[in-house]
Design an enzyme around this catalytic site. Structure first.
Site, PDB file in Angstrom:
ATOM      1  N   GLY A 183     -12.079   9.618 -24.629  1.00  0.00           N
ATOM      2  CA  GLY A 183     -11.014   9.247 -25.540  1.00  0.00           C
ATOM      3  C   GLY A 183     -10.576  10.333 -26.505  1.00  0.00           C
ATOM      4  O   GLY A 183     -10.738  11.531 -26.257  1.00  0.00           O
ATOM      5  N   SER A 184     -10.045   9.895 -27.647  1.00  0.00           N
ATOM      6  CA  SER A 184      -9.468  10.823 -28.617  1.00  0.00           C
ATOM      7  C   SER A 184      -9.692  10.301 -30.028  1.00  0.00           C
ATOM      8  O   SER A 184     -10.159   9.185 -30.235  1.00  0.00           O
ATOM      9  CB  SER A 184      -7.962  10.988 -28.358  1.00  0.00           C
ATOM     10  N   HIS A 191      17.014 -19.965 -18.352  1.00  0.00           N
ATOM     11  CA  HIS A 191      18.008 -19.982 -19.432  1.00  0.00           C
ATOM     12  C   HIS A 191      17.537 -20.895 -20.557  1.00  0.00           C
ATOM     13  O   HIS A 191      17.075 -22.003 -20.300  1.00  0.00           O
ATOM     14  CB  HIS A 191      19.360 -20.480 -18.919  1.00  0.00           C
ATOM     15  N   GLY A 224       3.508   6.986 -36.683  1.00  0.00           N
ATOM     16  CA  GLY A 224       3.947   7.035 -38.074  1.00  0.00           C
ATOM     17  C   GLY A 224       4.997   5.986 -38.370  1.00  0.00           C
ATOM     18  O   GLY A 224       4.942   5.300 -39.401  1.00  0.00           O
ATOM     19  N   GLY A 247       4.376  12.410 -40.653  1.00  0.00           N
ATOM     20  CA  GLY A 247       4.626  12.299 -39.223  1.00  0.00           C
ATOM     21  C   GLY A 247       5.548  11.143 -38.916  1.00  0.00           C
ATOM     22  O   GLY A 247       5.236   9.992 -39.222  1.00  0.00           O
ATOM     23  N   VAL A 270       5.990   7.972 -33.102  1.00  0.00           N
ATOM     24  CA  VAL A 270       5.830   6.541 -32.851  1.00  0.00           C
ATOM     25  C   VAL A 270       4.828   5.909 -33.811  1.00  0.00           C
ATOM     26  O   VAL A 270       5.120   4.898 -34.466  1.00  0.00           O
ATOM     27  CB  VAL A 270       5.397   6.293 -31.397  1.00  0.00           C
TER      28      VAL A 270
END
Length: 495
Positions: free
Chosen positions: A149-150, A450, A190, A185, A188
């Site tokens: 991951g990060s 609908h 931010g 930032g 997206v």
């Protein structure tokens, strides 16, 4: 030494998905996680932030409804908001843990999955060491998938302390809604946090943007809607500005901006949120002798395969798109590639995305900006939400559907953006057609429920085919169709 067919390092969305696909294929699999089961896809990431967004959206709608009846809206209580977010995170982690426990206890699956909580390191291409709270282990494996991951990116000139100057990791530790907050930032994430905190109505939000518009990768008509709503809820966008200094002093955050016109200004707020992207977690995952190549944005990979023959990388640690659904796709694909032949090629062109803004923005494939960068000729239809009965019934007609197709008789779908209520629910049929390399005829006569937002997609398709109920160009700003010529760089009305 215990031997496994596959060792997966990291039990976030991509690693967990990879493990479950390996179970399908009856491969003896070891899944290792050093901190939180579910990773950033659950904690301090996708689930927690989107839970915040849902609660913020509910609060905003509640306030609007009370104002409609001339009633004074109550204030949100941060402690209660925190509790709901933590409940959501706990429920998801508990689901993963219960599922793993059941798999390990079930004779049908127990030979194929084992979970260890600990810190892993690749000692060589077939040996992995694991340090747990009680012991150190060595295991042997045929294949390895790295899915670590990060984490939020830190910048050297910003003294992040997770108390006053925060990343997304520090938000859950706040004591209360700040009266004011600056977000560094305007991408997206931010913009999502600007939407969240302005939606609760108790925080004055400032958003630092290097350019003259937020979300620089999106089309101007999409950005215009988002900017209008952010500003209508009190967000101040510092356009054409760069952060030159930021510090904490006497319990406040003081920041200085340099503007493009040469002006300098200093501001004071209660909190700062730094949202400048994420960086891969690769430190101490493999020994120096293991020749895994790194690029500027993460592990270099070719369809999840690294530079080491039996080692694969998936999810945020690679340089590909950092999204939960992409990580899961890559995790499953890597397992299929290791133990067989995937039925479908790994492609990113039909990845559906959603930006949790106000209103939400869903997308797939090209938008106009990216199509023009690729020098593509295309046809585009834009259908306003005010033409869609479901949007009218919901008393919220802000938004539009924009569909791009090839400029030829086949009119194959290039991409779509939907801005508005239930945008994400309207995207999947188009994503499927893109993956199938199909044209738009299939959507033209499909009978939609609908009233539904997807009826707007059907009308968009009919407009491109010249057989819409609401004729293009007759109702100003409602339905429009154009052709774009990349050589002339201009649009010409189709009807």
């Amino acid at each position: 030494m215990e031997h496994y067919d596959l060792v997966i390092i990291g039990a976030g969305p991509s690693g967990y998905a990879a493990a479950m696909r390996a179970v399908d294929l009856k491969k003896k699999t070891l899944l290792i996680e050093k901190s939180t089961l579910g990773g950033a896809g659950v904690k301090n990431g996708a689930l927690s932030s989107k839970t915040l967004w849902e609660l913020s959206r509910d609060m905003l709608a509640f306030r609007k409804n009370l104002e409609r009846y001339h009633l004074e809206p109550p204030k949100a209580v941060w402690h209660e908001i925190q509790t709901e977010v933590r409940k959501a995170v706990h429920e998801r982690i508990s689901l993963y843990q219960s599922h793993l426990n059941e798999l390990e206890a079930n004779p049908k699956y127990s030979n194929y999955i084992h979970f260890v909580e600990g810190e892993a390191c690749i000692e060589s291409d077939h040996i992995v060491s694991i340090s747990t709270l009680t012991e150190d282990l060595l295991v042997e494996t045929d294949y390895i998938i790295i899915a670590t991951g990060s984490r939020p990116r830190h910048l050297p000139n910003i003294p992040i302390d997770e108390k006053y100057i925060l990343t997304s990791d520090g938000i859950e530790n706040m004591d209360d809604f700040p009266e004011s907050m600056v977000i560094v930032g305007a991408g997206v994430i931010g913009c999502e946090y600007a939407t969240i905190f302005s939606g609760f109505g108790q925080t004055k939000v400032f958003l630092i943007d290097k350019g003259d518009t937020i979300l620089p990768f999106e089309d101007p008509d999409v950005v215009a809607v988002i900017e209008k709503n952010l500003e209508s809820h009190g967000v101040h966008i510092h356009r054409n500005s760069s952060l030159s200094e930021i510090e904490t002093k006497d319990g406040k955050v003081i920041y200085k901006l340099d503007f493009a016109d040469g002006e300098q200004k200093t501001f004071t707020v209660d909190k700062a949120l730094v949202s400048v992207g994420r960086v891969p977690n690769y430190e101490n995952i493999w020994k120096d002798a293991v020749p895994i190549k790194m690029g500027k944005r993460g592990v270099e990979d070719h369809e999840t395969h690294t530079s080491v023959n039996n080692i694969y990388a998936v999810g945020d640690i690679t340089a590909d798109i950092n999204l939960v659904n992409v990580g899961e796709l890559e995790g499953r694909y890597a397992v299929e590639k290791i133990f067989g032949e995937p039925k479908k090629k790994l492609v990113y062109e039909n990845i559906s995305t959603i930006m949790f803004l106000n209103p939400e923005v869903a997308g797939v494939g090209y938008n106009e900006k990216s199509a023009q960068e690729k020098e593509l000729n295309y046809r585009v239809v834009t259908t306003d939400y005010s033409t869609i009965a479901r949007a009218t019934a919901k008393r919220n007609t802000q938004g539009f559907i924009k569909l791009l197709v090839t400029d030829d008789d086949e009119m194959k779908i290039l991409g779509m953006r939907v801005v508005g209520e239930q945008a994400s629910a309207a995207i999947q049929a188009v994503a499927l057609l893109i993956s199938m390399n199909k044209g738009i005829e299939e959507l033209a006569e499909c009978v939609h429920p609908h009233p539904s937002i997807t009826e707007g997609i059907q009308e968009s398709v009919r407009a491109l085919l010249g057989k819409s109920i609401l004729k293009s160009g007759l109702l100003k700003g409602k339905v429009s169709c154009y052709c774009y010529d990349c050589q002339k760089m201009e649009k010409v009305s189709m009807y």
